[in-house]
Design a protein around this motif. Structure first.
Motif, PDB file in Angstrom:
ATOM      1  N   ASN A 101      27.657  22.446  48.595  1.00 40.81           N
ATOM      2  CA  ASN A 101      27.487  23.366  49.719  1.00 40.81           C
ATOM      3  C   ASN A 101      28.868  23.874  50.109  1.00 40.81           C
ATOM      4  O   ASN A 101      29.660  23.145  50.698  1.00 40.81           O
ATOM      5  CB  ASN A 101      26.821  22.641  50.892  1.00 40.81           C
ATOM      6  CG  ASN A 101      26.672  23.534  52.124  1.00 40.81           C
ATOM      7  OD1 ASN A 101      26.998  24.725  52.104  1.00 40.81           O
ATOM      8  ND2 ASN A 101      26.193  22.965  53.207  1.00 40.81           N
ATOM      9  N   PRO A 136      25.133  22.712  57.577  1.00 39.95           N
ATOM     10  CA  PRO A 136      24.276  21.892  56.708  1.00 39.95           C
ATOM     11  C   PRO A 136      23.097  22.716  56.189  1.00 39.95           C
ATOM     12  O   PRO A 136      22.648  23.660  56.840  1.00 39.95           O
ATOM     13  CB  PRO A 136      23.816  20.766  57.633  1.00 39.95           C
ATOM     14  CG  PRO A 136      23.902  21.350  59.007  1.00 39.95           C
ATOM     15  CD  PRO A 136      25.084  22.280  58.993  1.00 39.95           C
ATOM     16  N   LEU A 137      22.605  22.342  55.017  1.00 44.12           N
ATOM     17  CA  LEU A 137      21.492  23.049  54.389  1.00 44.12           C
ATOM     18  C   LEU A 137      20.463  22.045  53.903  1.00 44.12           C
ATOM     19  O   LEU A 137      20.787  20.902  53.587  1.00 44.12           O
ATOM     20  CB  LEU A 137      21.985  23.874  53.195  1.00 44.12           C
ATOM     21  CG  LEU A 137      22.993  24.981  53.448  1.00 44.12           C
ATOM     22  CD1 LEU A 137      23.557  25.473  52.120  1.00 44.12           C
ATOM     23  CD2 LEU A 137      22.367  26.130  54.209  1.00 44.12           C
ATOM     24  N   LEU A 138      19.212  22.502  53.822  1.00 43.30           N
ATOM     25  CA  LEU A 138      18.174  21.736  53.149  1.00 43.30           C
ATOM     26  C   LEU A 138      18.072  22.272  51.731  1.00 43.30           C
ATOM     27  O   LEU A 138      17.936  23.480  51.521  1.00 43.30           O
ATOM     28  CB  LEU A 138      16.828  21.891  53.865  1.00 43.30           C
ATOM     29  CG  LEU A 138      15.645  21.172  53.197  1.00 43.30           C
ATOM     30  CD1 LEU A 138      15.830  19.667  53.245  1.00 43.30           C
ATOM     31  CD2 LEU A 138      14.337  21.573  53.866  1.00 43.30           C
ATOM     32  N   GLN A 176      16.014  22.117  48.155  1.00 44.56           N
ATOM     33  CA  GLN A 176      14.800  21.725  47.454  1.00 44.56           C
ATOM     34  C   GLN A 176      14.913  22.159  45.998  1.00 44.56           C
ATOM     35  O   GLN A 176      15.395  23.255  45.708  1.00 44.56           O
ATOM     36  CB  GLN A 176      13.565  22.346  48.099  1.00 44.56           C
ATOM     37  CG  GLN A 176      13.312  21.837  49.513  1.00 44.56           C
ATOM     38  CD  GLN A 176      11.969  22.285  50.052  1.00 44.56           C
ATOM     39  OE1 GLN A 176      11.568  23.416  49.858  1.00 44.56           O
ATOM     40  NE2 GLN A 176      11.284  21.404  50.743  1.00 44.56           N
ATOM     41  N   ASP A 214      25.456  18.521  53.568  1.00 49.31           N
ATOM     42  CA  ASP A 214      26.384  18.827  54.648  1.00 49.31           C
ATOM     43  C   ASP A 214      27.456  19.801  54.161  1.00 49.31           C
ATOM     44  O   ASP A 214      27.713  19.903  52.953  1.00 49.31           O
ATOM     45  CB  ASP A 214      27.039  17.533  55.153  1.00 49.31           C
ATOM     46  CG  ASP A 214      26.058  16.664  55.921  1.00 49.31           C
ATOM     47  OD1 ASP A 214      25.199  17.234  56.617  1.00 49.31           O
ATOM     48  OD2 ASP A 214      26.140  15.421  55.814  1.00 49.31           O
ATOM     49  N   SER A 260      16.855  17.270  49.645  1.00 42.78           N
ATOM     50  CA  SER A 260      18.014  16.581  50.205  1.00 42.78           C
ATOM     51  C   SER A 260      18.717  17.479  51.210  1.00 42.78           C
ATOM     52  O   SER A 260      18.553  18.703  51.206  1.00 42.78           O
ATOM     53  CB  SER A 260      18.998  16.170  49.102  1.00 42.78           C
ATOM     54  OG  SER A 260      19.450  17.303  48.376  1.00 42.78           O
ATOM     55  N   ARG A 261      19.499  16.845  52.071  1.00 44.55           N
ATOM     56  CA  ARG A 261      20.334  17.563  53.034  1.00 44.55           C
ATOM     57  C   ARG A 261      21.742  17.634  52.452  1.00 44.55           C
ATOM     58  O   ARG A 261      22.297  16.622  51.992  1.00 44.55           O
ATOM     59  CB  ARG A 261      20.361  16.830  54.375  1.00 44.55           C
ATOM     60  CG  ARG A 261      21.352  17.399  55.390  1.00 44.55           C
ATOM     61  CD  ARG A 261      21.512  16.458  56.555  1.00 44.55           C
ATOM     62  NE  ARG A 261      22.659  16.785  57.382  1.00 44.55           N
ATOM     63  CZ  ARG A 261      22.594  17.416  58.548  1.00 44.55           C
ATOM     64  NH1 ARG A 261      21.421  17.797  59.029  1.00 44.55           N
ATOM     65  NH2 ARG A 261      23.701  17.649  59.237  1.00 44.55           N
ATOM     66  N   PRO A 288      20.002  26.021  58.445  1.00 41.63           N
ATOM     67  CA  PRO A 288      19.515  25.314  59.631  1.00 41.63           C
ATOM     68  C   PRO A 288      18.777  26.228  60.590  1.00 41.63           C
ATOM     69  O   PRO A 288      18.953  27.447  60.582  1.00 41.63           O
ATOM     70  CB  PRO A 288      20.797  24.769  60.267  1.00 41.63           C
ATOM     71  CG  PRO A 288      21.867  25.686  59.789  1.00 41.63           C
ATOM     72  CD  PRO A 288      21.472  26.080  58.396  1.00 41.63           C
ATOM     73  N   GLN A 314      25.964  17.180  46.088  1.00 43.61           N
ATOM     74  CA  GLN A 314      24.813  16.333  45.767  1.00 43.61           C
ATOM     75  C   GLN A 314      24.627  16.341  44.251  1.00 43.61           C
ATOM     76  O   GLN A 314      24.656  17.406  43.624  1.00 43.61           O
ATOM     77  CB  GLN A 314      23.552  16.862  46.448  1.00 43.61           C
ATOM     78  CG  GLN A 314      22.258  16.221  45.983  1.00 43.61           C
ATOM     79  CD  GLN A 314      22.102  14.812  46.522  1.00 43.61           C
ATOM     80  OE1 GLN A 314      22.119  14.596  47.731  1.00 43.61           O
ATOM     81  NE2 GLN A 314      21.967  13.843  45.633  1.00 43.61           N
ATOM     82  N   GLU A 343      17.927  26.846  48.814  1.00 38.44           N
ATOM     83  CA  GLU A 343      18.693  26.414  49.985  1.00 38.44           C
ATOM     84  C   GLU A 343      18.093  27.037  51.240  1.00 38.44           C
ATOM     85  O   GLU A 343      17.846  28.242  51.304  1.00 38.44           O
ATOM     86  CB  GLU A 343      20.159  26.798  49.860  1.00 38.44           C
ATOM     87  CG  GLU A 343      20.431  28.285  49.748  1.00 38.44           C
ATOM     88  CD  GLU A 343      21.906  28.606  49.731  1.00 38.44           C
ATOM     89  OE1 GLU A 343      22.489  28.790  50.820  1.00 38.44           O
ATOM     90  OE2 GLU A 343      22.469  28.667  48.630  1.00 38.44           O
TER      91      GLU A 343
END
Length: 248
Positions: free
Chosen positions: A49, A54-56, A58, A87, A84-85, A121, A92, A118
Motif C-alpha cells: 500500500n 489503510p485499505l481493505l 480482497q 496499513d 486483509s487490511r 476507508p 502483505q 483495493e
C-alpha cells in the motif's frame, strides 16, 4: 460471508465511483505476471500500500471472464489471505497453493487471472458533506501461469517467442496478421506495428495460447502486401520486453 462481501465490493469497482478522496490506485503488486511452476510448494507475491490511508484488500482468481461472479469461479488454487487490511506504507504477502482439485494439462501451460481489489476507508462525516469528493475502488488483474515441469523453464519460454510463425490473413473483408504458436507456452505481446511502403500501422496484438493460432487486426489497412515488416514487443517471464521483427 466472504463471497457476499466480495461481490458487493466488486460491484463498486466495476461501477467505478463512490464518495471520498482517493482518485488513483494505491496498491502495487511486485510483479506483472505470476508463474507457478509445478514442482513449487507455493508461490508468494508481495503487495504494498503506497498510499497514506489503510485499505481493505480482497483477492481472487478467475479463468478468463473478468465479469464472472467470483462465487461461481472454480480454480485449483487457494489464496491466503483472501481478505486483509493494508496499513499505509506497509505490505502483505499473498500465498498461492495448487490444490490439485482439478487436473491441469501436463503438455502445456494453463493460464488464469489474479485479481486484487483495493477498497478505501469509509469517508468521514466532513468528507461526506463535500460533494466534489470522489472515491474509487480499484481492481488490478494480472495473468497467472501454471507451468508443468516437463515443458522447460525460463529459457524455453523465451525461445517460444522467437518460434512464432507470422503470416498475412484476411478475415471478414479485413486484413490482419496471424501468429501461430507451436510451443507449450503462452506468448504475450504488449504492442506491434506493421510497416507497409514506409508507413506504420498499429496492430492490435494480445496473447497467443499454446499450440494455437491468433489473428490480429491492423488498423487502416484493407490489404497487406508481401514484404511488409512487423515489429513487435513481446513480454518475458519477468514482465520485460523482448523486441523482434519479421518480414511477412
Amino acid at each position: 460471508m466472504y463471497f457476499k462481501s466480495h461481490l458487493k465490493f466488486l460491484g463498486f469497482a466495476l461501477a467505478g465511483m463512490f464518495i471520498c478522496q482517493q482518485t488513483q490506485a494505491e496498491i502495487v503488486i511486485a510483479t506483472t505476471r505470476i508463474i507457478y511452476k509445478e514442482n513449487s510448494k507455493n508461490v508468494d507475491v508481495r503487495i504494498e500500500n503506497r498510499g497514506r490511508s489503510p485499505l481493505l484488500l480482497q483477492t481472487w482468481m478467475d479463468t478468463g471472464d473478468k465479469n464472472e461472479d467470483p462465487s461461481k469461479i472454480v480454480v485449483p488454487f487457494t489464496i491466503t489471505p483472501p481478505i486483509s487490511r493494508l496499513d499505509p506504507k506497509r505490505g502483505q504477502t499473498v500465498t498461492f497453493v495448487y490444490t490439485g482439485s482439478q487436473a491441469l494439462p501436463k503438455d502445456r501451460e494453463s493460464v488464469f487471472w489474479f485479481n486484487a481489489l483495493e477498497v478505501p476507508p469509509k469517508p468521514s462525516d466532513a468528507q461526506r458533506q463535500d460533494a466534489s469528493i470522489l472515491q474509487m475502488a480499484f481492481r488490478t488483474r494480472i495473468k497467472f501461469f501454471w507451468r508443468p515441469e516437463g515443458i522447460g523453464g525460463d529459457l524455453a519460454s523465451a525461445s517460444a517467442i522467437e518460434k512464432i510463425k507470422w503470416s498475412i490473413v484476411r478475415e471478414n473483408g479485413k486484413a490482419g496478421v496471424q501468429a501461430a504458436n507451436n510451443s507449450p507456452f503462452h506468448v504475450s505481446y504488449s504492442s506491434a506495428t506493421l510497416t507497409v511502403q514506409g508507413k506504420k500501422y498499429d496492430v492490435k496484438v494480445d496473447m497467443v495460447r499454446p499450440f494455437s493460432q491468433s489473428t490480429f487486426s491492423v488498423e487502416g489497412l484493407n490489404t497487406i502486401p508481401s514484404g511488409s515488416r512487423l515489429d513487435y514487443n513481446a513480454i518475458n517471464d519477468y514482465g520485460g520486453l523482448i523486441k523482434g521483427n519479421v518480414v511477412l
